[in-house]
Structure formats: structure tokens, C-alpha cells
Scaffold this motif. Structure first.
Motif, PDB file in Angstrom:
ATOM      1  N   PRO A  11       6.095  -3.257   3.815  1.00  0.00           N
ATOM      2  CA  PRO A  11       6.183  -3.683   2.430  1.00  0.00           C
ATOM      3  C   PRO A  11       4.808  -3.698   1.776  1.00  0.00           C
ATOM      4  O   PRO A  11       3.804  -3.947   2.445  1.00  0.00           O
ATOM      5  N   VAL A  13       2.238  -5.426   0.152  1.00  0.00           N
ATOM      6  CA  VAL A  13       1.965  -6.853   0.036  1.00  0.00           C
ATOM      7  C   VAL A  13       1.465  -7.226  -1.351  1.00  0.00           C
ATOM      8  O   VAL A  13       1.676  -8.330  -1.811  1.00  0.00           O
ATOM      9  N   THR A  14       0.778  -6.289  -1.981  1.00  0.00           N
ATOM     10  CA  THR A  14       0.094  -6.687  -3.206  1.00  0.00           C
ATOM     11  C   THR A  14       0.930  -6.487  -4.456  1.00  0.00           C
ATOM     12  O   THR A  14       0.685  -7.126  -5.458  1.00  0.00           O
ATOM     13  N   SER A  16       4.275  -6.924  -4.929  1.00  0.00           N
ATOM     14  CA  SER A  16       5.158  -8.060  -5.162  1.00  0.00           C
ATOM     15  C   SER A  16       4.300  -9.289  -5.462  1.00  0.00           C
ATOM     16  O   SER A  16       3.302  -9.538  -4.806  1.00  0.00           O
ATOM     17  N   ARG A  17       4.704 -10.047  -6.419  1.00  0.00           N
ATOM     18  CA  ARG A  17       3.888 -11.222  -6.781  1.00  0.00           C
ATOM     19  C   ARG A  17       4.453 -12.492  -6.170  1.00  0.00           C
ATOM     20  O   ARG A  17       4.246 -13.586  -6.665  1.00  0.00           O
ATOM     21  N   GLY A  18       5.201 -12.318  -5.121  1.00  0.00           N
ATOM     22  CA  GLY A  18       5.780 -13.498  -4.487  1.00  0.00           C
ATOM     23  C   GLY A  18       7.091 -13.846  -5.152  1.00  0.00           C
ATOM     24  O   GLY A  18       7.444 -13.302  -6.191  1.00  0.00           O
ATOM     25  N   ARG A  19       7.817 -14.740  -4.512  1.00  0.00           N
ATOM     26  CA  ARG A  19       9.116 -15.099  -5.045  1.00  0.00           C
ATOM     27  C   ARG A  19       8.899 -16.052  -6.218  1.00  0.00           C
ATOM     28  O   ARG A  19       8.417 -17.153  -6.058  1.00  0.00           O
ATOM     29  N   SER A  20       9.236 -15.616  -7.395  1.00  0.00           N
ATOM     30  CA  SER A  20       8.975 -16.458  -8.559  1.00  0.00           C
ATOM     31  C   SER A  20      10.046 -17.537  -8.662  1.00  0.00           C
ATOM     32  O   SER A  20      11.041 -17.515  -7.961  1.00  0.00           O
ATOM     33  N   VAL A 289      -5.875  -5.285   1.840  1.00  0.00           N
ATOM     34  CA  VAL A 289      -4.758  -6.120   2.280  1.00  0.00           C
ATOM     35  C   VAL A 289      -3.638  -5.230   2.831  1.00  0.00           C
ATOM     36  O   VAL A 289      -3.079  -5.481   3.899  1.00  0.00           O
ATOM     37  N   ALA A 293      -2.432  -5.093   6.762  1.00  0.00           N
ATOM     38  CA  ALA A 293      -1.044  -5.466   7.061  1.00  0.00           C
ATOM     39  C   ALA A 293      -0.320  -4.298   7.726  1.00  0.00           C
ATOM     40  O   ALA A 293       0.374  -4.478   8.723  1.00  0.00           O
TER      41      ALA A 293
ATOM     42  N   ASN B 122       3.623 -17.468  -1.037  1.00  0.00           N
ATOM     43  CA  ASN B 122       4.799 -16.696  -1.396  1.00  0.00           C
ATOM     44  C   ASN B 122       5.699 -17.418  -2.408  1.00  0.00           C
ATOM     45  O   ASN B 122       6.657 -16.836  -2.912  1.00  0.00           O
ATOM     46  N   GLN B 207       7.645 -11.011   2.030  1.00  0.00           N
ATOM     47  CA  GLN B 207       7.966 -10.237   0.837  1.00  0.00           C
ATOM     48  C   GLN B 207       8.970  -9.138   1.147  1.00  0.00           C
ATOM     49  O   GLN B 207       9.423  -8.442   0.264  1.00  0.00           O
TER      50      GLN B 207
END
Lengths: 300, 319
Positions: A11, A13-14, A16-20, A289, A293, B122, B207
Motif C-alpha cells: 500500500p 503509505v503516504t 492515504s491520509r489515514g482513516r478520517s 517512507v 515500507a 492512522n 492503511q
């Protein structure tokens, strides 16, 4: 054609901004505030040691030696420690040595690994399976267990205290072959066949079709190899005795005891040594990053 | 997987149907050519692999059976004398014990902190680049830089660690100068240094969990904690196996920061096995003996590696 290009299997990593947060959820819900507080606390703990080092580097030796928790010394901020370190000049040489030897190590490692990975992915030859198993199995061999016979070999080859003796033993990285083979396996063979029908040789196909398609993964593994080479300590420490051939980590080790109690200078040196990679990280955070990863997983 | 062009020419003319010999000759010639091309691609890596991995691995066995010295003296065959000496050498055993102890006390926080950091980051709180910078940046620094910073923090008279302790009314500690405390101090520095790598692996795995699963759980009325324990943590099982295996193998190879933070010296409670290899070979000049310890270290890695595989794969089957 771009649709057929395989992407990194890991995936991104950068991107996606995390689960909002849920739609409609307040940004100030107690749980979020708690999480934020925990995050800030941990980040501060992780940043403090480095800030401390920076603060000490900007103190006078007297202030540095008086200890305490204050970030700014009584005599204020000074760059004395930096100028005396830079005046001695060794740090430049070590940084330069580290930089170009890491670059050469990275280039050779990635080049020979990519060629071998392509053979394992696409070509047919006797003993292919066993050879691949042997290379993968070698991942379990700790490099630290090989230092004695390797040093002996370097003595025999007259490579002790030379750049080649420093670099060559670092270019074999079996996980990189494995990662690249996995990537090449996913490249659609039709792309290569088309070029082959047009009469291109294997080598030609490799350079003009396969390598351009592999740019993301080659970038990712290169970053990983470079960081490893830049920070490697044990082997360069053993093989290099000449101050002018030393890499940064080894050079710094020689002055820890030499400087003794000049804390501001020791910290200034640590900060200077850390600076190049921090600057590179600030500019290429996304790629680094992703590279780490991807490669970290790929080793499995 | 196979060389398709060579295959086609090899398979197309069936020698049993076509009595003519020629196609068979071309086929074998094409296969020869294929072999040569393949070896051309392999040769650079294989030369380096044999020179810098296979040969030292084999030669190390021979060295471990001799009394070779770094000075060039010795080199006579002594049988298994080095191994029997090592197995009855108390320093070797304490260095193995130190290594295993360090592996235990470093792996637990290095996995747990990484997990907590990744879970927090996250959640999508603002300031993503700052969190990544704080947790991951130390990983990019050379061991020498880490050691210099932490030797300064742990300085018994003027270090920040003791200044903090005094501030909260506790007695100062001689961090790196006290037996048993030294290895703990080295562990603290190590956790700070390398947790970022595990953090990134966890973040990537987090993610990768499909949003769909969370949406389905929300429809079923699952709350935040329910989702954490029923979806997130179970999904992190495979990556945890990877992180733990990598971490244990990395911790067993401890040398840089332990050697540097003890200022090139060593204590009975901090010396890891790799440092004993170094001391036997490069300080004591006993290459034969150091080779024997290298193989004991190698065996330790293999045993722990197999042990982990068995335990972790069994656990995965059960769940």
C-alpha cells in the motif's frame, strides 16, 4: 499500456491520509482529543533527545558542562562548537566518503540484483530452483558472523584500508533479488514478447522495456540500500584505519573519546552528521517512507 | 517463467514425427544459447555472492578449526578445540545471555510502541508529516550519532536524564556505569532509534485494511473500541508476525550502539555476542577462536529463527 504497468504491491503509505473521522462526528469529540494528546506526548518524547542535542551544540563549552535542563545556556546561543568542528575539516571528508561510497554500493547492489532477478523471473537455466533457494536461504546468515573470514579474505586480496575493501562486501543483498524478482514476475510478459518479435535481444529488452517499467521499485530499493550503506558501522569500522578513508559513522566514533569532555563539540558533530539525511528526508519523505515500507515487507 | 522464445522452438518440431535431425540440433543450440544468456545475467551477482557470502561461510568453518591469528601466525589444525573452549568459556555464555535478555526487553517495547504510534497516526489527526518525522527520523541516523546523543543524556553528572530525575525528586542513576542498568540504558536508546521502522510497517498494514469492513461494522452498530478489537487488531496479525520476526533477528545482532555507548569498553552485563566475536578476533587477535564463536552465534540465530517460525505459524493456524 500504462494500465498494464504493475504497481507496487504494498500500500502507498503516504497517499492515504489515514482513516478520517466519520461524517457528522465532531472534530472535538473526547476520543479524538485524547488520541491527539497521546500523539503529541509521544512525538515530544521522540523529538526531545534530538532537540537537546541541538540545544547543547549551540551552547558554550562551559554552559554545556554545567548540565541542567535549560535549552539555552547562560551565555546565550553561540556557534563556537560548530566552527571549531568545521575548522578541523575531517567531518567534510568523512561525509564525502560516506556519500560517494554509499552511492557506488547502491548502484552496484541494485544493478547486479536486478540482472539476477530478471534471470530468475524470465529465463530458463539448469539449477534455477536450487540457486534461488540458496540465495533466499542466505538471508538467515548474519553478516556479523562473516566478519572474521571476510577480513581474512581482504587481507589476502590486499584490500584492507581501501575503498574497494570497504564497498565490495556490502553489495550482496539477497532480499533485494527476491523483491525485484517478485516485481518482474508481475510485469506482463506480452510487453517483452512484442519487443522480442521486433528482434530485440534479451539485454535490449531488459534495458528498454523492463527497467523503465520498474522505476518505482528500483527507486524504493535504492533508497533502502543507500540508507543501510550510509549508516553501516561494523564493516567500515573494521576495514578502514586511515582517517582520510573513514566514513562518517566510523570517523565520529574515533573522536568520541578523543574529545572527552567537550560536550558542545561532540553534539555539534552529531548534529552535523545527522543533518544530510534529515534534509533529504524532509524533501523526499514520501519516497523514503514508501521505499522503506515496501522493502521492509519485501524481505519476507 | 520460462524463456518463451526458446521454448517455442524447442517444442514445435517433434523429433518423433519428423525424422529429420536438423530441428533437434537447432533446438538444443537454442537451449544452449538460452543458458548462456541466463548465466550472463546471473554472473555479476553470483560472483559477488560466492566471494562475499559462500566463500567466507565455508572458509569460516575451516578457520574455526585452526589456531589462526590475525597477525598471520598459527593456522594449524586444532580440531574442535576452539568449540570446546567456547562452550566452557563463561564470557561467551554471559554474552549470549546478555544478547537474549536485550532481545526480550527491546522487542516488546519496539513492537508495542510501534503499534500504538501507528494506530494513533492512522486516526487521521492533522499533522501527519510531523508525526512521521518525529517517529521515523531517528531510524535514519547513524548509530554513532545515536550513541553520542544518548551518552550525553545518560551522563551521570550533567546529563538530561538525571536532571529530569532530580526535578521530580528521584535519586540520580549512573545509567551506563551500573551493571544491569547499562543494558537497559542501551535498550532505551535502541527503542528511540529504531521504533520508526516497525511503525512504518504497521502504518502500511493499517492503511491496507479495506474501508468496507469498517462500514459494515458501523451498519451493525459497532463502536470505536469494538471496531478496534474485532477488525483492526485481528487484521494486524500477519504484519505483527513479520514485525516480531524481523525485530528479534535484528535485536540478536546487537553491536553498534552497545559497543559505542560503553565507549569501546564492555561490561559483563552489556557485552553482546557480536561484540565478543569482535573482541576475540580484533582485540585478542584469535581469528580461529572468533570464527568458532561466529558459528555459535549463527547457530543461535538459526535456532531462534526456527523456534519463532514454529510458534508463530502454529498460533496462526489456531486462530
Amino acid at each position: 499500456m500504462s494500465a498494464a504497468v504493475p504497481t507496487l504491491t504494498q500500500p502507498d503509505v503516504t497517499v492515504s491520509r489515514g482513516r478520517s473521522r466519520k461524517p457528522g462526528e465532531s472534530p472535538y469529540s473526547p476520543a479524538r482529543i485524547l488520541a491527539f494528546a497521546a500523539l503529541v506526548t509521544m512525538a515530544v518524547i521522540w523529538l526531545l533527545p534530538f532537540l537537546w542535542a541541538v540545544a547543547t551544540a549551540f551552547k558554550t563549552e562551559t554552559d554545556a558542562a554545567s548540565g541542567g535542563l535549560s535549552l539555552i545556556g547562560e551565555s546565550g546561543i553561540t556557534t563556537e562548537a560548530f566552527s571549531s568542528i568545521l575548522a578541523q575539516g575531517n567531518v567534510y571528508i568523512w561525509a564525502l566518503n560516506s556519500f560517494w561510497t554509499s552511492l557506488v554500493i547502491t548502484f552496484i547492489t541494485v544493478a547486479i540484483s536486478a540482472l539476477a532477478a530478471y534471470a530468475f523471473s524470465r529465463l530458463d537455466f539448469t539449477g534455477k530452483k536450487w540457486l534461488f533457494v540458496a540465495i533466499i536461504a542466505s538471508i538467515i546468515v548474519p553478516p556479523q558472523a562473516l566478519i572474521i573470514p571476510l577480513y581474512y579474505q581482504m587481507l589476502a586480496l590486499n584490500l584492507v584500508d581501501t575503498y574497494w575493501g570497504l564497498m565490495l562486501p556490502q553489495v550482496v543483498m539477497a532480499p533485494i533479488v527476491f523483491i525485484l524478482k517478485k516485481f518482474f514476475d508481475a510485469v506482463p510478459i506480452e510487453l517483452e514478447d512484442a519487443a522480442r518479435v521486433d528482434g530485440a535481444s534479451r539485454l535490449r529488452v531488459f534495458f528498454s522495456v523492463v527497467l523503465p517499467l520498474s522505476r518505482p521499485i528500483l527507486g524504493a530499493v535504492s533508497i533502502f540500500v543507500f540508507i543501510q550503506a550510509w549508516n553501516n558501522f561494523l564493516w567500515p569500522f573494521l576495514i578502514i584505519n586511515d582517517t582520510f578513508l573513514m566514513t562518517l559513522p566510523v570517523g565520529l566514533q574515533t573522536v568520541i573519546s578523543a574529545y572527552g569532555i567537550q560536550y558542545a563539540q561532540v553534539m555539534a558533530q552529531a548534529v552535523l552528521a545527522a543533518l544530510p539525511l534529515i534534509v533529504v528526508f524532509l524533501f523526499f519523505q514520501r519516497q523514503i517512507v514508501k521505499g522503506v515500507a515496501t522493502t521492509g515487507f519485501g524481505g519476507q | 517463467m520460462t524463456d518463451t522464445a526458446a521454448d517455442r522452438s524447442a517444442v514445435a518440431p517433434d523429433p518423433q514425427v519428423v525424422p529429420d535431425e536438423r530441428p533437434v540440433v537447432t533446438a538444443s543450440r537454442a537451449r544452449m544459447r538460452g543458458q548462456l544468456i541466463a548465466w550472463g545475467f546471473l554472473a555479476p551477482f553470483m560472483v559477488a555472492f560466492i566471494m562475499f557470502v559462500i566463500w567466507p561461510l565455508v572458509h569460516g568453518v575451516w578457520l574455526s578449526l585452526t589456531d589462526q591469528s590475525l597477525t598471520g601466525a598459527g593456522g594449524g589444525f586444532v580440531g574442535t578445540a576452539n568449540y570446546s573452549e567456547a562452550l566452557s568459556d563463561p564470557v561467551m555464555w554471559t554474552s549470549i545471555r546478555n544478547t537474549l535478555w536485550f532481545t526480550l526487553i527491546s522487542t516488546v517495547p519496539l513492537v508495542l510502541f510501534a503499534l500504538v504510534m501507528a494506530l494513533l497516526v492512522n486516526t487521521g489527526l492533522p499533522g501527519q508529516w510531523l508525526w512521521r518525522l518525529s517517529f521515523f527520523m531517528p531510524f535514519l541516523l547513524a548509530s554513532t550519532v545515536i550513541s553520542q546523543i544518548w551518552m550525553w543524556i545518560f551522563n551521570p553528572e550533567i546529563g538530561a536524564a538525571n536532571a529530569l530525575l532530580e526535578r521530580v525528586g528521584l535519586e540520580p542513576i549512573a545509567w551506563l556505569q551500573t551493571p544491569h542498568m547499562d543494558i537497559i540504558s542501551i535498550t532505551i536508546a535502541t527503542v528511540w532509534w529504531t521504533v520508526g521502522f516497525n511503525f512504518l510497517l504497521y502504518l502500511a498494514a493499517l492503511q491496507n485494511i479495506p474501508d468496507l469492513q469498517y462500514e459494515a461494522a458501523e451498519v451493525d452498530g459497532a463502536g470505536r473500541w469494538r471496531k478496534l478489537f474485532s477488525i483492526t487488531l485481528p487484521q494486524l496479525g500477519p504484519v505483527t508476525v513479520v514485525v516480531v520476526i524481523l525485530q528479534v533477528l535484528a535485536s540478536l545482532k546487537l553491536f553498534d550502539q552497545a559497543y559505542q555507548m560503553m565507549d569501546g569498553g564492555s561490561s559483563e552485563t552489556s557485552r553482546p555476542i557480536v561484540q565478543y566475536i569482535f573482541e576475540a578476533g580484533f582485540v585478542g587477535y584469535r581469528f580461529g577462536y572468533a570464527s568458532a564463536i561466529s558459528y555459535i552465534f549463527f547457530a543461535l540465530i538459526v535456532i531462534v529463527g526456527i523456534f519463532q517460525m514454529v510458534i508463530l505459524s502454529r498460533r496462526r493456524e489456531n486462530s
